[in-house]
Structure formats: C-alpha cells, structure tokens
Design a protein around this motif. Structure first.
Motif, PDB file in Angstrom:
ATOM      1  N   GLN A  13       0.817  -1.212   0.000  1.00  0.00           N
ATOM      2  CA  GLN A  13       0.000   0.000   0.000  1.00  0.00           C
ATOM      3  C   GLN A  13       0.855   1.269   0.000  1.00  0.00           C
ATOM      4  OE1 GLN A  13      -2.396   0.012   3.535  1.00  0.00           O
ATOM      5  NE2 GLN A  13      -0.658  -0.165   4.924  1.00  0.00           N
ATOM      6  N   THR A  70      -1.866  -4.790   1.358  1.00  0.00           N
ATOM      7  CA  THR A  70      -1.525  -4.697  -0.058  1.00  0.00           C
ATOM      8  C   THR A  70      -2.775  -4.360  -0.867  1.00  0.00           C
ATOM      9  OG1 THR A  70      -1.885  -7.076  -0.374  1.00  0.00           O
ATOM     10  CG2 THR A  70       0.359  -6.355   0.154  1.00  0.00           C
ATOM     11  N   VAL A  71      -2.536  -3.971  -2.114  1.00  0.00           N
ATOM     12  CA  VAL A  71      -3.610  -3.663  -3.052  1.00  0.00           C
ATOM     13  C   VAL A  71      -3.433  -4.554  -4.272  1.00  0.00           C
ATOM     14  CG1 VAL A  71      -4.703  -1.890  -4.455  1.00  0.00           C
ATOM     15  CG2 VAL A  71      -3.718  -1.291  -2.246  1.00  0.00           C
ATOM     16  N   THR A  74      -6.819  -5.377   4.223  1.00  0.00           N
ATOM     17  CA  THR A  74      -6.347  -5.063   5.573  1.00  0.00           C
ATOM     18  C   THR A  74      -5.559  -6.201   6.207  1.00  0.00           C
ATOM     19  OG1 THR A  74      -8.490  -5.809   6.459  1.00  0.00           O
ATOM     20  CG2 THR A  74      -8.239  -3.451   5.988  1.00  0.00           C
ATOM     21  N   VAL A  78      -7.847  -1.612  -0.108  1.00  0.00           N
ATOM     22  CA  VAL A  78      -6.640  -2.198   0.474  1.00  0.00           C
ATOM     23  C   VAL A  78      -7.048  -3.437   1.263  1.00  0.00           C
ATOM     24  CG1 VAL A  78      -4.726  -1.856   2.075  1.00  0.00           C
ATOM     25  CG2 VAL A  78      -5.471   0.019   0.600  1.00  0.00           C
ATOM     26  N   VAL A  95       1.382   2.581  -3.572  1.00  0.00           N
ATOM     27  CA  VAL A  95       0.222   3.009  -4.365  1.00  0.00           C
ATOM     28  C   VAL A  95       0.346   4.460  -4.811  1.00  0.00           C
ATOM     29  CG1 VAL A  95      -2.269   3.388  -4.296  1.00  0.00           C
ATOM     30  CG2 VAL A  95      -1.306   1.267  -3.396  1.00  0.00           C
TER      31      VAL A  95
END
Length: 398
Positions: free
Chosen positions: A220, A267-268, A263, A261, A223
């Motif tokens: 994240q 990560t995305v 949780t 994201v 991003v």
C-alpha cells in the motif's frame, strides 16, 4: 623449599617479560605496523541509472473463461473440435439434433400465417361495416364488435411472431459455436449422449489465451508512486518470470489497481496485461512479477556494503593507505543488489562489501587479490640480528 620454588618462578616470569619487550614493535612478521591486516571484499561507488522495482508473486488470469453449456436439450450428434485446439470466435464446435426444433418452428410459422389471414379478413369486414354505418344501414354495436375482433387478432399475430422467433432461436441453439477466441479444454460429453439445457458441467471450457492478465499485489505504500506515474501518462513495464527467476516468460504493461486495500496483508491487488504470443503464460500459473516503477540516477554501492549500527547507517570507506574509515550515509532507493547513497559516499570511493564484521574505524585491511606486505624490521630487530651473528662468530669454549 617453598621459598626456592617461588624465587625460581619469579625469575622465569621476569625472563619472559624481558624477552617480550625485545620483540619488534611491528608485531609478528607478515603484518604492518598498524596491526594485523584483514582481507576484505570491496567495490567502487559508481553513478548509474537505478531501476526502482516492485517484486511480487502473481497469478495468470485469463480475460475470459467460458463454459459451453447447451441452451436446449437433445442428442449431441456431432463434436467438431479437438481437445486442446485453438478456436476462433463464431467457430462451430458441436451440433444437437435439430429436427424437433425444426418442427416447432414450422408449427409456429403455420399458426402465424393462419392468424394473419384471419386478421386480414376481419379488417375487410370492419371496413364494410363502417361504410354501412355511414349509410345508417347497420347498428353501431356491430361496428364496435368487429373493431374489437380486429384488435384481438392483431394481438394474436404479435404472439405468433414471437413464438416463431423463439422457435428460430432454439433451432440456432442446436449449433454450439465459440463465443470468444481461445483454447478449448477437454471434452466432457461424447457424441450420442443426451444433453440438457443449462447443464452444470457443460460440454467444454474455452479460455482466452491472448491477451492475458497477471494479477499480483503491491504494498500500500507504493500506491501513491504508482498513481503518480500513471497520472503522467507513463506506461509501467511489467515482467513475468518463471518460478526461479531464471528467465523472463513475457513482458507486458501495468493495467490497473483495485479500489480497496486488503487489511489482512496491507496490499492492493493490481493487474498487468501481456500479449502472450506463443502462450508462454498459462491460466492459473504462478509467476514472479517484476514491475519497473521508475528509474533514478544516483551513486550506488552493493547492498552488502551498507551496515547498521547504534548511530544509524554507515559504510567502511577504504583509504589510500589501506585503512578504513567508518562513515555515516543516507540510503535512497534500493534493489536486490544495489542501494542508492544520497549522502556520505562520493563516486569512485572504495567501500568494504565483505569481511567488515570485525572491522573498526582506522583498522588496516588488505584487498582481495593483493599480496601481503613484506615484514619491516625495527631497530631492536636489527640489533637482535647482529647479536645472533656475533654469537655465531664466537669460538666454542675450550
């Protein structure tokens, strides 16, 4: 007796101390005056273009995976494909016995023709009734009844036409065609078997092979960097590598980020698209993904040269006299092998990469491949050598 042993021990100790004090100041032969020289690995700081990479584990995801399910039931009369064959959109793959559906279509067409004829007759009668009504030769009720009959027959004709279209559609469904271009899987139904409409298993599965996507996860924290690059209109290169990262299977471009994201991992999800010519990427295959975020020009050193101490990050810089200096540095972006140094090291300086665990500031080192420095004799060593020569020249006692 005890006093004698004590005197002898003191004498031996005094002799040992006197002998040690007579050794050369440089220590043991083979090392310089600065102490023992430790052999270390080294590298020169250099300025280069450092690619900023994001490494991740990805899964190959096809753009379309379609299960061919019959829309009508009947006997499967023909299978016109080979397992594992590449098919094109619209290609005929199988046939279901069309005869029951041909008969249903003929019946629907006959019903439509009959009702259209009745409608035409009703319209002619209605026109005659309206003429007679204008001559006051017929009651208005007869005209209204005939008008309602015409509307009823018009509705029947519309229903007949819909039934005829449905019969044509069912007849078309007896021809099973490929909805997309792709690779067809293993056959699950053989010719001669009876198939049912919307069967769960279907008769085969088609997977679109090219282009194809790879789904992976990015931290994240990365991003904003990715969005900034996309806002500039730049295309981010993505490589798909095999399990051991020994070869690049295909090179594609970054497509998009997910909108949330995860949780649990921080990560995305992201996708990259690959042309996949020759199909080096296989659906549901696990690959190593390497995305080039951007490229920076900086002074870099090997990752092994950078160490962390109580006062922060530092490196050992090798001076011209082969001593090392502990120097605090500021790290920048890094890859698996190299790290950018934004402050603390200049281009061309030598840094220790291996063997620095036991070094201290000012320690003397020897580079790999260098020969040891010849031993240097001090004044005491020369006198000792002269005394040894004098002893060799003395005549033996009589």
């Amino acid at each position: 007796m005890l006093a004698l042993i004590l005197v002898v021990g003191l004498a031996v100790g005094a002799w040992y101390l006197i002998k040690r004090s007579g050794e050369p100041a440089g220590g043991r032969p083979g090392f310089g005056a600065g102490g023992i020289s430790q052999t270390v690995g080294h590298a020169a700081a250099r300025r280069t273009d450092l690619p900023i990479l994001i490494d991740a584990l990805g899964t190959v995801t096809p753009l379309a995976t379609i299960t061919l399910r019959p829309q009508v039931g009947g006997v499967l009369t023909e299978v016109l494909y080979t397992e594992g064959q590449s098919v094109t959109k619209g290609q005929l793959l199988a046939r279901i016995d069309p005869r029951p559906y041909e008969q249903a279509l003929a019946q629907a067409q006959g019903t439509r023709v009959r009702d259209e004829a009745q409608l035409e007759a009703a319209r002619v009668t209605l026109a005659r009734y309206r003429t007679l009504l204008a001559q006051d030769s017929i009651a208005r009720q007869d005209v209204d009844t005939q008008t309602a009959l015409v509307k009823q027959l018009e509705g029947a004709v519309i229903t007949d036409r819909a039934a005829e279209a449905a019969a044509k559609l069912n007849l078309d469904y007896t021809r099973i065609t490929a909805p997309v271009t792709g690779r067809i899987g293993l056959r699950t139904v053989d010719p001669g078997n009876n198939v049912t409409a919307n069967a769960t298993t279907g008769i085969a599965v088609i997977t679109q092979m090219n282009p194809i996507d790879v789904q992976f996860a990015v931290p994240q924290d990365r991003v904003p960097d990715i969005q900034a690059q996309l806002a500039k209109g730049e295309s981010l290169q993505v490589k798909a590598m095999d399990r051991v990262r020994s070869s690049v299977l295909d090179t594609g471009t970054f497509s998009t980020l997910d909108n949330i994201v995860d949780t649990s991992t921080g990560t995305v999800k992201a996708k990259a698209r690959f042309a996949n010519q020759g199909a080096p990427l296989f659906p549901n295959q696990f690959v190593n993904v390497q995305m080039t975020l951007r490229t920076v020009n900086a002074v870099v050193v090997p990752v092994t040269a950078v160490r962390t101490g109580p006062n922060g990050t530092f490196v050992y810089v090798i001076n011209e006299d082969r001593t090392v200096s502990m120097r605090a540095v500021k790290r920048g972006e890094a890859t698996v092998d190299l790290v950018a140094i934004t402050d603390g090291v200049k281009e061309g300086e030598l840094v220790v990469t291996e063997g620095g665990d036991r070094l201290k500031d000012g320690a003397r080192v020897m580079l790999q491949g260098e020969k040891p420095t010849p031993p240097r004799q001090g004044a005491n060593g020369q006198r000792g050598e002269g005394q040894q020569q004098q002893r060799r020249q003395r005549p033996p006692p009589q």
